[in-house]
Design a protein around this motif. Structure first.
Motif, PDB file in Angstrom:
ATOM      1  N   TRP A 247       0.809  -1.103   0.043  1.00  0.00           N
ATOM      2  CA  TRP A 247      -0.048   0.089   0.068  1.00  0.00           C
ATOM      3  C   TRP A 247       0.868   1.051   0.002  1.00  0.00           C
ATOM      4  N   LYS A 248       1.881   1.185   0.610  1.00  0.00           N
ATOM      5  CA  LYS A 248       2.785   2.523   0.831  1.00  0.00           C
ATOM      6  C   LYS A 248       3.473   2.841  -0.623  1.00  0.00           C
ATOM      7  N   ASN A 249       3.580   1.665  -1.658  1.00  0.00           N
ATOM      8  CA  ASN A 249       3.972   2.013  -2.896  1.00  0.00           C
ATOM      9  C   ASN A 249       3.494   1.152  -3.904  1.00  0.00           C
ATOM     10  N   ARG A 250       2.231   1.391  -4.468  1.00  0.00           N
ATOM     11  CA  ARG A 250       1.582   0.763  -5.306  1.00  0.00           C
ATOM     12  C   ARG A 250       2.182   0.743  -6.847  1.00  0.00           C
ATOM     13  N   GLU A 251       3.225   1.458  -7.223  1.00  0.00           N
ATOM     14  CA  GLU A 251       3.726   1.523  -8.392  1.00  0.00           C
ATOM     15  C   GLU A 251       4.579   0.359  -8.662  1.00  0.00           C
ATOM     16  N   GLU A 252       4.984  -0.374  -7.767  1.00  0.00           N
ATOM     17  CA  GLU A 252       5.747  -1.501  -8.000  1.00  0.00           C
ATOM     18  C   GLU A 252       5.063  -2.672  -7.311  1.00  0.00           C
ATOM     19  N   PRO A 253       5.418  -4.145  -7.870  1.00  0.00           N
ATOM     20  CA  PRO A 253       5.019  -5.076  -7.330  1.00  0.00           C
ATOM     21  C   PRO A 253       5.452  -5.475  -6.104  1.00  0.00           C
ATOM     22  N   PHE A 303       0.167   3.848   8.240  1.00  0.00           N
ATOM     23  CA  PHE A 303      -0.180   4.670   7.095  1.00  0.00           C
ATOM     24  C   PHE A 303      -0.460   6.324   7.386  1.00  0.00           C
ATOM     25  N   ALA A 304       0.317   6.593   8.347  1.00  0.00           N
ATOM     26  CA  ALA A 304      -0.042   7.976   8.771  1.00  0.00           C
ATOM     27  C   ALA A 304       0.443   9.112   7.576  1.00  0.00           C
ATOM     28  N   ASP A 305       1.666   8.643   7.045  1.00  0.00           N
ATOM     29  CA  ASP A 305       2.168   9.614   6.062  1.00  0.00           C
ATOM     30  C   ASP A 305       1.921   9.188   4.575  1.00  0.00           C
ATOM     31  N   VAL A 306       0.926   8.272   4.624  1.00  0.00           N
ATOM     32  CA  VAL A 306       0.906   7.621   3.317  1.00  0.00           C
ATOM     33  C   VAL A 306      -0.712   8.128   2.636  1.00  0.00           C
ATOM     34  N   VAL A 307      -0.419   8.697   1.393  1.00  0.00           N
ATOM     35  CA  VAL A 307      -1.647   9.264   0.672  1.00  0.00           C
ATOM     36  C   VAL A 307      -2.624   7.989   0.115  1.00  0.00           C
ATOM     37  N   LEU A 308      -3.400   7.896   0.593  1.00  0.00           N
ATOM     38  CA  LEU A 308      -4.476   6.706   0.214  1.00  0.00           C
ATOM     39  C   LEU A 308      -5.979   7.510  -0.014  1.00  0.00           C
ATOM     40  N   ASP A 309      -6.082   8.401  -0.696  1.00  0.00           N
ATOM     41  CA  ASP A 309      -7.417   9.255  -0.677  1.00  0.00           C
ATOM     42  C   ASP A 309      -8.515   8.348  -1.619  1.00  0.00           C
ATOM     43  N   LEU A 322      -6.437  -6.150  -0.181  1.00  0.00           N
ATOM     44  CA  LEU A 322      -5.265  -6.530  -1.069  1.00  0.00           C
ATOM     45  C   LEU A 322      -5.215  -5.708  -2.444  1.00  0.00           C
ATOM     46  N   PRO A 323      -4.158  -4.620  -2.167  1.00  0.00           N
ATOM     47  CA  PRO A 323      -3.945  -3.891  -3.470  1.00  0.00           C
ATOM     48  C   PRO A 323      -3.773  -4.809  -4.633  1.00  0.00           C
ATOM     49  N   LYS A 324      -3.769  -4.123  -5.632  1.00  0.00           N
ATOM     50  CA  LYS A 324      -3.675  -4.840  -7.047  1.00  0.00           C
ATOM     51  C   LYS A 324      -1.959  -5.266  -7.103  1.00  0.00           C
TER      52      LYS A 324
END
Length: 623
Positions: A247-253, A303-309, A322-324
């Motif tokens: 969740w912190k980095n959804r750009e990489e697997p 997730f305090a500093d994570v953007v999950l709008d 579960l994220p993709k």
């Protein structure tokens, strides 16, 4: 579904011959071909030039040695795929190797191919595309596929007999991401549960200041006196580590690896997380799971500093989804499947990949020639595996107890007698045949009139050392004989300086590396060096290649030959094994050459010296 790949040098090379190639994974999961050759039509399009559209007939041919498919120049002389790239789109190997092509299946005979310049892609797609595997579809390609989805299964269980290389298959898939710290590993066992997989409050010690009865800090020599007290804190385990990282980095697997998944009680370990394994077309869990208070508190902090709008309840820790980009990979020995049976509902939420029993290869795809060594005798390991597996199947009527090539580990291609008995014989006697009796001829011990059965205790002497004569007896009962002839050895360790058979004692097992990589036998290191040179000189014809390498003047009979020369020599030779003395190499342009594998220590030393001196970017060293 769409497959996206980066161009390779051969794809945009002006020379004819081999063009695009697809590995077996792509064929199995995308094209699904079953015959040796497949002719399809590509509807070729360009994102930059929407007015250009051409239908190209393509012949995909199976390479039996590697199991991959290659596109070659059309045999009927019609315009082929390389012509489309070079003549229609005017792509160049020195300018467009950073670009991509995408293929979408229209039906079993027609595929749509899109040319995609790198400039049209988002930057976060570059790191994914560099892996050259099944890739995510970036948002700006939605016009190609309205509902894009990845071709990488989100959850896979690799299964098969012990020693087939299941863990190695997983390792190869995630190797690039492991280097980036995007892999979390765990191993299930009978005591595994939800808390050891997800997390739980655990006691821990903390150093605190001591106070006296008047609540004043106690000091000694001006320094505070500390004491250890027990406190409780939430400790995250493998699942949460992977979940939070994804969740912190959804750009990489992000990969969660579960070894020996069936050695634990999956229903107990996953608990309500089982529901998360249902994935939608977008790769996210279709159903969420509500987190308990302890877990919610931990996730809120994580997730305090994570953007999950787009997922506010995930950020607050209220629910789990579960994220993709979170992928689960697991391994399972079929011989252990009765330890904790996996129910069908759990199985349905996974893709299953069977790893068959096959001869092992090293990381470079070169076949391994492992030997069981007993004093001066050598037995071919792969022959033993195939032979004993037949007896295992005939006895148990099951493949579950058979041995894979990597059932035990060799040291420098050698399986010593101690390893063989303690690993292999022990397994066969105690896990395979014990419930079926030992009445088969392979267990006969005619040397012992009192007990004519080859019981396990006979493999050890009274002093605890291996009884080598009984090991040889067992191998003999299986019909195996020591390697003593040329045809028994791929590396030809049995040749003297003139290429004749020699005594098998004091054999040379030297290994060599190329550019500090690999561990090859004498014959294999020559083949690898030639193939490496071929990859860096894709335009050379067979005749040019032979001329260049013959210029080294290596004193080896039939050192390197064109296909025509080799075939003529084989036809004229009276030696029925002449074909065994050379290995074929396919050049990038499709030409075939043959190289000798008749190497003695003096010959390989000469070869290494002359190749290293040629300054071809190839440095060979003895390991």
């Amino acid at each position: 579904m769409i497959y996206i790949s980066k161009f390779r040098s051969n794809d945009l090379n002006p020379s004819k011959g081999k063009q695009i190639e697809f590995n077996k994974t792509v064929i199995d999961n995308f094209f699904e071909f079953t015959d040796r050759e497949h002719i399809v039509t590509f509807e070729c399009l360009s994102i930059l030039h929407t007015d250009i559209k051409e239908n190209i007939r393509v012949e995909l041919k199976l390479s039996p040695s590697r199991g991959d498919y290659k596109i070659y120049q059309n045999s009927d002389g019609s315009k082929d795929l390389k012509d489309y790239f070079l003549e229609t789109l005017h792509l160049k190997s020195d300018e467009n190797l950073g670009d991509y092509f995408a293929i979408k299946k229209k039906n079993s005979a027609i595929y749509i191919l899109y040319y995609i310049p790198k400039s049209t892609l988002f930057s976060n797609f570059f790191s994914i595309a560099s892996s050259d595997q099944f890739l995510f579809i970036p948002e700006d390609l939605e016009k190609i596929e309205e509902k894009p989805e990845t071709l990488i299964p989100r959850q896979i269980i690799y299964y098969g007999a012990p020693g087939t290389g299941k863990s190695h298959s997983v390792k190869r898939e995630i190797e690039e991401w492991e280097k980036k710290g995007r892999v979390v590993r765990t191993t299930f066992h009978p005591d595994s549960d939800y808390s050891t997989f997800v997390g739980a409050y655990k006691p821990t010690t903390e150093s605190v200041q001591r106070y006296d009865i008047y609540n004043k800090p106690i000091t000694k020599d001006g320094q505070p006196v500390m004491e250890q007290v027990i406190t409780y804190e939430f400790v995250a385990q493998a699942f949460l580590h992977a979940y939070i990282n994804a969740w912190k980095n959804r750009e990489e697997p992000e990969f969660l690896i579960i070894e020996e998944i069936n050695r634990g009680n999956c229903a107990q370990i996953f608990g309500d997380l089982f529901q998360l394994l249902d994935r939608g077309d977008d790769g996210y869990s279709e159903y969420s799971v509500r987190a308990d208070k302890d877990l919610q508190k931990h996730l809120t902090n994580a997730f305090a500093d994570v953007v999950l709008d787009d997922y506010p309840k995930v950020k607050s820790g209220e629910v789990l989804i579960l994220p993709k980009n979170l992928y689960l990979r697991a391994t399972m020995n079929t011989s252990d499947q009765s330890l904790f049976p996996i129910d069908s509902a759990f199985k349905r939420r996974w893709d299953w990949k069977y790893i068959p029993i096959a001869k092992g290869k090293d990381n470079d795809g070169v076949e391994l020639n492992w030997m069981i060594v007993i004093d001066d005798k050598r037995y071919d390991w792969w022959t033993f595996v195939k032979t004993i597996n037949k007896h295992v199947f005939d006895t148990t009527n099951s493949e579950d107890k058979q041995l894979g090539f990597f059932f035990c580990k060799a040291k420098g291609d050698i399986i010593d007698v101690e390893t063989f008995v303690s690993k292999v014989v022990f397994y066969l006697w105690n896990d395979v045949f014990k419930d079926f009796g030992f009445d088969a001829p392979i267990f006969v011990d005619k040397e012992d009139e009192t007990n004519p059965k080859l019981s396990f205790d006979k493999f050890y002497n009274i002093d605890g050392k291996i009884n080598k004569s009984k090991v040889i007896l067992f191998l003999t009962n299986l019909g195996l004989t020591p390697l003593t002839s040329l045809e028994d050895s791929d590396t030809n360790e049995f040749l003297d300086e003139d290429g004749n058979a020699k005594d098998t004692i004091n054999k040379d097992f030297s290994k060599y590396s190329i550019n500090e990589v690999g561990s090859y036998s004498k014959g294999k290191v020559v083949q690898q060096a030639v193939e490496m040179y071929a990859k860096t000189h894709p335009d050379m014809s067979a005749e040019q290649f032979v001329e260049r390498w013959m210029g080294l003047k290596v004193n080896v009979p039939n050192f390197i030959e064109s296909k025509a020369t080799y075939e003529a020599r084989v036809m004229q030779s009276k030696d029925i094994r002449v074909h065994e003395k050379a290995k074929s190499v396919t050049l990038p342009n499709g030409d075939i050459i043959y190289i000798s594998n008749q190497y003695t220590p003096s010959r390989i030393n000469e070869f290494i010296s002359k190749v290293n001196a040629a300054n071809w970017g190839i440095t060979i060293k003895k390991v």
